[in-house]
Design an enzyme around this catalytic site. Structure first.
Site, short mmCIF file in Angstrom:
data_model
loop_
_atom_site.label_atom_id
_atom_site.label_comp_id
_atom_site.label_asym_id
_atom_site.label_seq_id
_atom_site.Cartn_x
_atom_site.Cartn_y
_atom_site.Cartn_z
CB ALA A 197 24.10 23.32 -36.98
N GLY A 214 27.51 19.10 -35.17
CA GLY A 214 26.59 18.81 -34.07
C GLY A 214 26.14 17.35 -34.07
CD GLU A 223 29.60 19.68 -31.01
OE1 GLU A 223 28.66 20.20 -31.64
OE2 GLU A 223 30.41 20.34 -30.32
CD GLU A 247 31.51 21.83 -35.69
OE1 GLU A 247 32.50 21.14 -36.04
OE2 GLU A 247 30.48 21.33 -35.20
#
Ligand SMILES: NC(=O)c1ccc[n+]([C@@H]2O[C@H](COP(=O)([O-])OP(=O)(O)OC[C@H]3O[C@@H](n4cnc5c(N)ncnc54)[C@H](O)[C@@H]3O)[C@@H](O)[C@H]2O)c1
Length: 698
Positions: A63, A104, A107, A127
């Site tokens: 992110a 992310g 992901e 995370e």
């Protein structure tokens, strides 16, 4: 397309490239552009399949850190929108993972139908290191890709794994030409959606107890942390609920975690670990000197560990001892240390031989002519150190950094023993020096910018967290430790048992309390220091070591002879000793301290607030430049719980008005002038400010 998203077609395959230097973080612009590009490619009849990749060295490293802790921007697609759109495509979508796919980024890759990874790419969901869980379907997709156990390991530990070592199912192919292979794969394979494939969950569904077993195995490592357990809870959702419901619950857990002090603390540590390397007092354009080889004087407890650091980093190092016997002993300890690691399977014999080969022993200072840096680690004695620096001044090459590992002595006085004080700096390692991450660098009054920068570079080279501080008694870490240990001793004299103090501090999150630590370090060590410094004043009510002195005089040296504050059995299990309790009562009487019941709250407040109070004085004096410097010292050198962000960050979380009010209370309710609140603390409270506000000025 936005300028962070580039598209090109190859063999009818649309290649969408994320180009957001330096690491292709998923910023608002990336999310907007990627969503548009995905939809456009899916809708374009000329496009047969889609490949998503990253420009430069990263795929998507995560992110956008600038968006951390902020509310989501209105009207901008979320990461979940991107992932859903990629997966929903009617054409095959392949992630060409050219470099790091973290958080992310992974992901997104898991939203694609297939994944091709470069052998040098690293993949993971880190995370948890920010005190949270993967919040954009990662906890539901990864188990479907690799199975529950492998997913738990990756998510709970938050480590990035090289493509070649990834569990099966994460990358469909590992190849140098990621885009080429991804194009071929995209043309060859049908659409496949992880959210619809529960096959890898079957084993865990049949064995639901595995989650509790997994939690049990985490107890030691993650004591005090919440996020790792939330990661398990989120993964467990995958076997309890249908995909859509589980994803909604994942989001709830993610949002909850984000609001916790742990996430704030972990974010602070994450940023501070990077920021701490930037030293405000060193001009920006100053380059460190080259460090190719090193010298270490004294191959005792610290010198041996320091030498190992250099060898571990592939640097050659010469260690100097007074005579051959001391040298053999020191080198023997290093060898034994490495051999232990080899035995545990954490180092190969060949690697050990290579490292031992980099360490050269000598008894002649003439061998210190060539090293770029020499670190002195002889006995803690100023005259001896001055004499050694005088000698070093005569042999070391011009421009060599001359460093001392002293923990208490005046770096300026040591520097004055040379004709080149600008090259002298303190490099304060922590014991065991080959293990502990902190390097407290001490800048003397005359240390040059270049030398200071080189000390920071040294930390980077040997994989430590370097923190620059100024000269004062005990520097930053031990000076604060002293304030805290004093409180611990007074608490015992006023009625708390040592084991009660230790438990309160352990429960706060430290690996051990002050009396356990004292037994581990040896009561003789502290006693000698107090004698050397002529501190002993048993009749002075402000003297905190009356009990410790008596224990030493009774021959209780700590773990090394089986008795100190505690009694130890042959396996080093400790138990409270009634004889110690009786001695403490006697000292209380002699010191005229009435004994009373003291609770865990008071123990934590007095010990930790004293720590913060001393930190405030240190900031005011400019000995540490920023609160984050202190936080890093306490997390990496003293085991302050990481999830609390460090003492100064934690103080802001507690609230400075509350902290000041309690300090005032303890200060005024007895003759404890050592708890007088620091002027900076008073000023911040008066102005309605925090340490963070204060730091913003630096
Ligand atoms: N032990 C710790 O936890 C710790 C932590 C941080 C800093 N320090 C500091 O590190 C320094 C070393 O401490 P230590 O615990 O390793 O001590 P130590 O007694 O284990 O080792 C000191 C070594 O220096 C050698 N030595 C003495 N004079 C010498 C000389 N003239 N030339 C070459 N070698 C000489 C001795 O033979 C001995 O092997 C001290 O300044 C100490 O304050 C210690």
């Amino acid at each position: 397309m936005t300028d962070v998203i580039k598209t090109a077609d190859r063999e009818g395959v649309r290649i969408i490239t994320i180009d957001n230097a330096p690491v292709n973080a998923i910023s608002a612009a990336v999310r907007t552009g990627l969503l548009a590009a995905t939809k456009a490619a899916d809708a374009d009849p000329a496009v047969k399949a889609i490949v998503v990749t990253g420009a430069g060295r990263a795929f998507i490293a995560g992110a956008d850190i600038r968006e951390f802790g902020k509310p989501p921007a209105v009207g901008v697609p979320t990461l979940r929108d991107n992932i859903a759109a990629l997966e929903a495509c009617s054409k095959t979508v392949v992630a060409a993972i050219n470099g790091a796919a973290a958080g992310g980024g992974l992901e997104i890759a898991l939203g694609c139908h297939y994944r091709v990874a470069h052998p040098k790419a690293v993949l993971g969901l880190p995370e948890v290191n920010l005190g949270t869980i993967p919040g954009a379907t990662g906890t539901q997709r990864l188990p479907r890709a690799v199975g529950i156990e492998a997913a738990l390991d990756m998510i709970v530990n938050g480590v990035l794994i090289p493509a070649a070592k990834c569990p099966p199912g994460l990358a469909d192919e590992v190849a140098e030409d990621v885009v080429g292979n991804a194009v071929a794969l995209a043309l060859a394979k049908p659409v496949r959606r992880l959210s619809k494939d529960d096959s890898k969950l079957a084993a865990a569904k049949a064995k639901p107890a595995l989650f509790d077993e997994y939690r049990k195995g985490m107890a030691r490592r993650f004591r005090g942390f919440t996020a790792p357990y939330k990661c398990v809870e989120a993964v467990e959702l995958s076997v309890k609920f249908p995909y859509a419901e589980a994803v909604a619950k994942e989001r709830e857990i993610f949002t909850w975690c984000q609001g916790q002090p742990e996430a704030r603390g972990m974010r602070h540590v994450f940023f501070s670990e990077r920021e701490v390397a930037r030293v405000p007092s060193i001009a920006k354009d100053v380059k460190p000197r080259e460090l190719k080889s090193a010298g270490v004087i004294g191959c005792g407890t610290m010198g041996g560990g320091i030498a190992m650091n250099f060898a571990n980093a592939g640097m050659s190092v010469t260690v100097i001892e007074t005579d051959t016997a001391a040298l053999e002993k020191g080198l023997g300890l290093i060898r034994k240390n490495y051999a232990g690691t080899v035995e545990k399977g954490r180092l190969s014999q060949a690697e050990m031989d290579k490292r031992m080969g980099l360490i050269k022993g000598s008894t002649s200072y003439d061998d210190l002519k060539t090293p770029d840096i020499v670190i002195e680690a002889v006995f803690e004695n100023l005259d001896l150190k001055k004499q050694i620096f005088g000698k070093l001044d005569r042999v070391a090459k011009p421009g060599a950094v001359l460093a001392t590992n002293t923990s208490t002595l005046d770096v300026d006085a040591i520097a004055a023993a040379t004709g080149r004080p600008q090259d002298v700096v303190g490099t304060h390692f922590f014991s065991p020096a080959n293990v502990m991450k902190l390097l407290e660098n001490v800048r003397g009054a005359r240390t040059s910018d270049e030398t200071a920068q080189t000390a920071m570079e040294l930390a980077r080279r040997i994989n430590k967290v370097g923190v620059m501080v100024g000269v004062c008694d005990g520097f930053v870490g031990n000076r604060m430790l002293y304030a805290y240990s004093r409180q611990a001793s007074f608490l015992v004299e006023e009625g708390a048992a040592p084991e009660q103090v230790d438990k309160a501090i352990y429960d706060f999150g430290f690996p051990m309390g002050p009396f356990q630590m004292s037994d581990l370090a040896g009561l003789d060590v502290g006693y000698m220091v107090r004698m050397e410094r002529k501190e002993r004043a048993p009749t002075n009510r402000r003297y905190a070591n009356a009990v410790a002195d008596r224990l030493y005089e009774l021959g209780r040296y700590g773990q090394k002879n089986g008795k100190g504050w505690y009694l130890y059995d042959a396996q080093r299990n400790r138990s409270a000793d009634p004889a110690v309790a009786a001695l403490i009562e006697q000292v209380s009487k002699e010191q005229c301290r009435p004994r009373r019941a003291i609770g865990a709250d008071e123990i934590v407040e007095r010990c930790m607030y004293a720590l913060v109070n001393e930190g405030a004085k240190i900031l005011d004096e400019g000995i540490a430049a920023r609160p984050l410097d202190i936080d890093m010292i306490w997390i990496f050198g003293y085991g302050f719980p990481r999830y609390r962000g460090g003492p100064m960050f934690w103080a802001d979380e507690v609230g400075l008005p509350k902290l000041l009010e309690r300090l005032e209370h303890y200060w005024k309710t007895a003759d404890r002038d050592w708890l007088e609140p620091a002027p900076l603390l008073r000023k911040l409270v008066k102005d309605g400010k925090t340490f963070r506000d204060w730091a913003a000025k630096v």
